[in-house]
Scaffold this motif. Structure first.
Motif, mmCIF file in Angstrom:
data_model
loop_
_atom_site.group_PDB
_atom_site.id
_atom_site.type_symbol
_atom_site.label_atom_id
_atom_site.label_comp_id
_atom_site.label_asym_id
_atom_site.label_seq_id
_atom_site.Cartn_x
_atom_site.Cartn_y
_atom_site.Cartn_z
ATOM 1 N N PHE A 145 79.900 37.138 72.273
ATOM 2 C CA PHE A 145 79.558 36.034 71.532
ATOM 3 C C PHE A 145 78.007 35.613 71.249
ATOM 4 O O PHE A 145 77.863 35.301 69.941
ATOM 5 N N ILE B 30 86.742 35.713 70.330
ATOM 6 C CA ILE B 30 85.652 34.160 70.155
ATOM 7 C C ILE B 30 86.668 33.107 70.091
ATOM 8 O O ILE B 30 86.411 32.056 70.560
ATOM 9 N N ALA B 31 88.000 33.420 69.263
ATOM 10 C CA ALA B 31 88.834 32.291 69.555
ATOM 11 C C ALA B 31 89.291 31.775 70.787
ATOM 12 O O ALA B 31 89.466 30.771 71.047
ATOM 13 N N GLU C 197 86.873 30.012 72.480
ATOM 14 C CA GLU C 197 86.529 28.493 72.071
ATOM 15 C C GLU C 197 87.866 27.691 72.581
ATOM 16 O O GLU C 197 87.600 26.548 73.169
ATOM 17 N N LYS C 198 88.816 28.311 72.830
ATOM 18 C CA LYS C 198 90.044 27.581 73.405
ATOM 19 C C LYS C 198 89.805 27.063 75.002
ATOM 20 O O LYS C 198 90.225 26.238 75.284
ATOM 21 N N HIS D 9 86.222 23.436 72.693
ATOM 22 C CA HIS D 9 85.469 23.115 71.550
ATOM 23 C C HIS D 9 85.129 24.384 70.618
ATOM 24 O O HIS D 9 85.248 25.275 70.821
ATOM 25 N N GLN D 10 85.003 23.885 69.060
ATOM 26 C CA GLN D 10 84.577 24.973 68.283
ATOM 27 C C GLN D 10 83.230 25.294 68.431
ATOM 28 O O GLN D 10 82.361 24.417 68.526
ATOM 29 N N LEU D 11 83.170 26.555 68.420
ATOM 30 C CA LEU D 11 81.541 27.055 68.766
ATOM 31 C C LEU D 11 80.872 27.701 67.506
ATOM 32 O O LEU D 11 79.613 27.702 67.655
ATOM 33 N N THR E 171 78.118 25.688 66.094
ATOM 34 C CA THR E 171 77.838 24.316 66.142
ATOM 35 C C THR E 171 77.078 23.513 67.204
ATOM 36 O O THR E 171 76.437 24.353 68.077
ATOM 37 N N LYS F 236 78.153 22.095 69.897
ATOM 38 C CA LYS F 236 78.717 22.595 71.345
ATOM 39 C C LYS F 236 78.340 24.059 71.483
ATOM 40 O O LYS F 236 78.038 24.603 72.260
ATOM 41 N N GLY F 237 78.377 24.785 70.167
ATOM 42 C CA GLY F 237 78.094 26.320 70.196
ATOM 43 C C GLY F 237 76.668 26.551 70.634
ATOM 44 O O GLY F 237 76.531 27.576 71.520
#
Length: 413
Positions: free
Chosen positions: A106, A133-134, A137-138, A142-144, A155, A157-158
């Protein structure tokens, strides 16, 4: 290794209990033990051991526990992000499925700004990396990464997760670099174990000293590490791979290793300087006995001999039949009225401290060197044999002891 397993192992190193950790996190004890074992494997170091059914922390465990604290703090910060919909912290943290390698990947994607470029650098398939990566995020919830035509950007959060994972990566890499250096040192080191010398003047101590000097003078790429222990422990250490070479008085249970006889001598009794007994029978009748363990070649011969002479023993309940430290045995004989038995080659250097009494019968004692498959081990054995040749020739020449002789080296099968 998973981040959750690190959290569990860290708690064991703090609490010192697998069972308490298992109860606290509602995990199977086997799962908790596996977390600790995995950490030990990753760091190439022993952190705990079992003693009388209880877990005992070793010295290194404290240093590793302290080094894991930044990671534990990072886990708490990650919980603040994912915990909006997560369960209680400790249960959640102990089950984090994120692998440390996924964290590194990541970070690489974020640094490259592109999953495709990161995949090429990591030599991974782009679909495989995208799936990891998906899944990350799961788990976080949150979408990172925000996917764009030119690549991917973090993002909000990312960015927070990136900072948290950077701390995890740095702390883990610091720990691993120490482990890697320790592994390199061990790989370069030739670990030699020997029976405990009777003293600095003994043939074992002199042999090891000369070996180190000659080894270093030859500029060998392998460093030498020395350790002395009982003959029984030496056998176990060689079998388990903790040492590469063992100098001991019997190759019992080591027949599968390479081995060669270093020297053969005969058994003699050692008695207090002021003792008056002229025969072993007299000495056994008048003095308490201390011998090495019966699990050793020397101890087996000495114990059998002493038992044959115990008919008129008056000090039967004062016997010490398994004093595995030769310096302790010598002290008991020299200063506390005990008698014992040694190979002549070991007794001669301490003749000023004890009285040497000849046995009526000749009982041979052999000393050996056993070694594993490493070439450096075989090289060390050849040097040890050469050193012993020099050392044992001195007492033979000076004392006229014709019963001490060096045999031609016999390679083990």
């Amino acid at each position: 290794m998973h981040l959750g397993a690190l959290f569990v192992a860290s708690h064991v190193l703090s609490s010192g209990s697998v069972r308490e950790t298992a109860r606290r996190f509602s995990l199977a004890a086997s799962t908790v033990s596996a977390s600790v074992s995995n950490l030990e494997s990753e760091l190439a170091i022993k952190l705990t051991k079992r003693s009388s059914g209880e877990l005992v922390k070793l010295i290194a465990s404290g240093k590793v526990r302290d080094a894991l604290r930044p990671i534990m703090h990072a886990v708490e910060q990650l919980y603040e992000i994912a915990g909006e919909r997560a369960e209680a912290f400790e249960r959640w943290a102990s089950r984090i499925p994120i692998k440390l390698v996924t964290i590194e990947r990541f970070l690489e994607v974020a640094d490259q700004g592109s999953i495709n470029r990161a995949a090429r650098r990591l030599q991974l398939g782009q679909p495989q990396l995208s799936l990891q990566i998906a899944n990350l995020e799961k788990f976080v919830g949150h979408q990172l990464l925000e996917r764009q035509a030119q690549g991917s950007t973090l993002t909000e959060k990312g960015r927070r997760v990136y900072g948290i994972f950077s701390v995890v990566s740095q702390a883990w890499n610091d720990l691993k670099s120490t482990a890697d250096e320790r592994y390199r040192r061990v790989a370069r080191s030739l670990r030699i174990g020997s029976i405990i010398p009777t003293g600095a003047e003994s043939w074992v101590a002199r042999c090891l000293g000369a070996l180190v000097a000659d080894w270093n003078a030859g500029h060998s790429k392998n460093a030498i590490s020395l350790i002395s222990m009982t003959a029984d422990d030496l056998r176990e250490a060689l079998r388990s791979g903790r040492i590469d070479v063992a100098i001991l008085d019997s190759v019992f249970e080591l027949e599968s290793f390479g081995h060669r006889e270093l020297l053969r001598t005969d058994l003699v009794a050692i008695a207090p300087p002021a003792s008056t007994g002229q025969t072993v029978a007299d000495l056994v009748a008048e003095h308490p006995i201390c011998t090495p363990s019966e699990r050793t070649g020397l101890g087996d011969a000495a114990t059998a001999l002493s038992r044959e002479r115990t008919v008129s023993r008056r000090f039967r309940n004062q016997d010490i039949m398994a004093a595995d430290s030769l310096p302790v045995i010598v002290d008991l004989v020299a200063n506390h009225g005990y008698i014992s038995f040694l190979g002549r080659v070991s007794a001669l250097p301490i003749a000023d401290r004890v009285r040497i009494v000849e046995l009526a019968e000749h009982i041979p004692i052999s000393y050996h060197v056993a070694f594993n498959h490493r070439k450096a081990s075989a090289d060390a054995c050849a040097m040890i044999a050469a050193v012993v040749d020099k050392i044992i020739s001195e007492p033979v020449a000076k004392t006229g002891c014709c019963r001490l002789k060096r045999l031609s080296a016999n390679e083990g099968d």
